[in-house]
Design an enzyme around this catalytic site. Sequence first.
Site, PDB file in Angstrom:
ATOM      1  N   TYR A  56      -4.474-122.460  20.567  1.00 29.07           N
ATOM      2  CA  TYR A  56      -5.852-122.570  20.985  1.00 29.07           C
ATOM      3  C   TYR A  56      -5.912-122.803  22.700  1.00 29.07           C
ATOM      4  O   TYR A  56      -5.684-123.233  23.241  1.00 29.07           O
ATOM      5  CB  TYR A  56      -6.774-123.320  20.262  1.00 29.07           C
ATOM      6  CG  TYR A  56      -7.640-123.727  18.707  1.00 29.07           C
ATOM      7  CD1 TYR A  56      -6.883-122.834  18.132  1.00 29.07           C
ATOM      8  CD2 TYR A  56      -7.647-125.370  18.442  1.00 29.07           C
ATOM      9  CE1 TYR A  56      -7.114-123.131  16.863  1.00 29.07           C
ATOM     10  CE2 TYR A  56      -8.074-125.391  16.811  1.00 29.07           C
ATOM     11  CZ  TYR A  56      -7.399-123.825  16.102  1.00 29.07           C
ATOM     12  OH  TYR A  56      -7.705-123.985  14.720  1.00 29.07           O
ATOM     13  N   HIS A 140       0.329-124.709  10.571  1.00 23.92           N
ATOM     14  CA  HIS A 140      -1.642-124.052  11.552  1.00 23.92           C
ATOM     15  C   HIS A 140      -0.386-122.550  10.665  1.00 23.92           C
ATOM     16  O   HIS A 140       0.589-121.920  10.503  1.00 23.92           O
ATOM     17  CB  HIS A 140      -1.230-123.595  12.474  1.00 23.92           C
ATOM     18  CG  HIS A 140      -2.465-123.711  13.553  1.00 23.92           C
ATOM     19  ND1 HIS A 140      -2.693-123.268  14.504  1.00 23.92           N
ATOM     20  CD2 HIS A 140      -3.185-123.202  12.675  1.00 23.92           C
ATOM     21  CE1 HIS A 140      -4.124-122.653  14.985  1.00 23.92           C
ATOM     22  NE2 HIS A 140      -4.457-122.917  13.062  1.00 23.92           N
TER      23      HIS A 140
END
Length: 337
Positions: A56, A140
Amino acid sequence: MRIRKITNTLVELTELGFGAAVIGNLYRVTPAHDARAAVETAWDAGIRYFDTAPHYGLGLSERRLGAVLRDRPRDAYVISSKVGRLLVPHDQPRGVDSEGFAVRDDLRREWDFSRDGVLRSIEATLERTGLDRLDVVYLHDPDDHWKQAAEEAMPALADLRDQGVIGAVGAGMNQSAMLARFLRETAADVVMLAGRYSLLDQSSLDDVLPAAEEHGKSVVAVGVFNSGLLSHDRPAEGMKYDYRAAPVDLVARARAIADVCEEHGTTLPAAAIAFPFTHPRIINVTLGMRDGDQVTRNAALHSRPVPGGLWADLRARGLIRADVPETDPHGEGERCH
């Protein structure tokens, strides 16, 4: 705010979580003061679960989140981050990140689900956040890396959990089929399910949710607005669904659900937040929130009771699947007080 425990762990999550992708400049710049206000407002609203990732904003989300949380009592909140993408120097930067974040691309992502990659990723996250530990760590988006993720990364995380270094381990992704495999075949305690148990998509009833039931494990729901289509009282054409322009038929279906919500005295976004709790294995809904106003709105939506008859009515009209559980989202379930 009510809390629920990740099964078979000591980790407790508030029912509403703060998703920190947007404060990593997802799609557009989030000013630093808005990012700080978002985290601080979430804290004031009683939210104590915060989720981030190196992906992110190439670390920006982790830095911004840590800058606020490091001043809070460490035992008062739960933070999760993710592994699988190492951030390494970019030898040919073009100026702007190419993966959806409005940040400079001085770093790039490198897939790595090896044991060494897991340890390096966690160490780098702790350095960026300035925190002493992570409570939950997810693999992830291991969609194309099942073997290494299941055989190297997950055992590495499980070892850290068993040593007491982290509290719970799991995986997060946009598909549900592989998440079911993680629940059935690995040491995962919890999975982060993106967009696959919402008012418009209940496909996880075919795989990950039965797996969670069978093995007594927990699920965190994210993407419950399906990229925005469920985030407004009256859905409009041109809104996003799963990161793309929403098909006309889905817009029409969302509007039909909104009509039923209005009949029951509630709104589409309030129902979208409440809906995942119809399933007893879902313990948390985490929402991306860019500024204090968004946090205030979503916390208020979460706090409003949604009439239990809404789900039965939506089932009867064929707007959600007939096998959606009868569970009252405001019943006791696995809540801890």
